[in-house]
Design a protein around this motif. Structure first.
Motif, PDB file in Angstrom:
ATOM      1  N   GLY A 100     -38.459  86.321  27.871  1.00  0.00           N
ATOM      2  CA  GLY A 100     -37.756  85.393  27.710  1.00  0.00           C
ATOM      3  C   GLY A 100     -36.433  85.811  27.717  1.00  0.00           C
ATOM      4  N   LYS A 101     -35.995  86.777  27.016  1.00  0.00           N
ATOM      5  CA  LYS A 101     -34.523  87.314  26.938  1.00  0.00           C
ATOM      6  C   LYS A 101     -34.162  87.910  28.431  1.00  0.00           C
ATOM      7  CE  LYS A 101     -33.617  86.953  22.486  1.00  0.00           C
ATOM      8  NZ  LYS A 101     -32.518  86.442  21.712  1.00  0.00           N
ATOM      9  N   MET A 102     -35.121  88.455  28.966  1.00  0.00           N
ATOM     10  CA  MET A 102     -34.691  88.956  30.496  1.00  0.00           C
ATOM     11  C   MET A 102     -34.244  87.735  31.422  1.00  0.00           C
ATOM     12  SD  MET A 102     -37.535  91.909  30.643  1.00  0.00           S
ATOM     13  CE  MET A 102     -37.251  92.518  32.244  1.00  0.00           C
ATOM     14  N   LEU A 103     -35.249  86.760  31.253  1.00  0.00           N
ATOM     15  CA  LEU A 103     -34.930  85.656  32.123  1.00  0.00           C
ATOM     16  C   LEU A 103     -33.582  85.158  31.905  1.00  0.00           C
ATOM     17  CD1 LEU A 103     -38.252  83.949  32.520  1.00  0.00           C
ATOM     18  CD2 LEU A 103     -37.128  85.240  34.112  1.00  0.00           C
ATOM     19  N   GLU A 106     -30.842  87.004  33.163  1.00  0.00           N
ATOM     20  CA  GLU A 106     -30.665  86.952  34.612  1.00  0.00           C
ATOM     21  C   GLU A 106     -30.007  85.462  35.037  1.00  0.00           C
ATOM     22  OE1 GLU A 106     -31.830  87.652  38.576  1.00  0.00           O
ATOM     23  OE2 GLU A 106     -32.211  88.815  36.972  1.00  0.00           O
ATOM     24  N   GLU A 107     -30.416  84.543  34.227  1.00  0.00           N
ATOM     25  CA  GLU A 107     -29.865  83.308  34.406  1.00  0.00           C
ATOM     26  C   GLU A 107     -28.278  83.306  34.215  1.00  0.00           C
ATOM     27  OE1 GLU A 107     -30.110  78.801  32.306  1.00  0.00           O
ATOM     28  OE2 GLU A 107     -31.983  79.786  33.067  1.00  0.00           O
ATOM     29  N   ARG A 108     -27.759  84.058  33.136  1.00  0.00           N
ATOM     30  CA  ARG A 108     -26.240  84.111  32.899  1.00  0.00           C
ATOM     31  C   ARG A 108     -25.577  84.705  34.006  1.00  0.00           C
ATOM     32  NH1 ARG A 108     -26.181  86.439  27.446  1.00  0.00           N
ATOM     33  NH2 ARG A 108     -28.236  86.772  27.441  1.00  0.00           N
TER      34      ARG A 108
END
Length: 110
Positions: A100-103, A106-108
């Motif tokens: 979740g943190k990686m996603l 990536e979104e930011r």
């Protein structure tokens, strides 16, 4: 902008180049032919102004850099806690949270 070295004036404006014995900038007052040299120099130096304008993104970058400088380089207590958990075999990775943190990261970026 012009730089004067003795009798030589070098115009460093990006729109004009080279050497010019009569170069003037927008902020430089026109030189009067009459008058003493001391009066002329005083008038010339009084008419120059320097300006620097920063873009909004430049100001934002400077603000972020200031905030980062105020943060501690390393959180020693967290490092020591994780190090001791790894050494004792108690450190567990929550793969769902990590994904979740990686996603989010990536979104930011996008």
């Amino acid at each position: 902008m012009a730089i004067q070295l003795g009798d030589l004036v070098m115009n460093i404006n990006k729109f004009t180049g080279g050497l010019d014995n009569h170069a003037r900038t927008r902020n430089e007052p026109s030189k009067a032919p009459a008058g003493s040299e001391a009066q002329t120099q005083a008038k010339d130096s009084a008419g120059f102004t320097d300006q620097v304008k920063l873009s909004a993104s430049s100001k934002s970058i400077q603000q972020i850099e200031a905030e980062v400088r105020s943060l501690p380089d390393v959180d020693d207590s967290t490092v020591e806690r994780i190090r001791s958990q790894i050494e004792s075999g108690e450190y567990k990775i929550d793969y769902q949270k990590l994904a979740g943190k990686m996603l989010d990261f990536e979104e930011r970026l996008n």
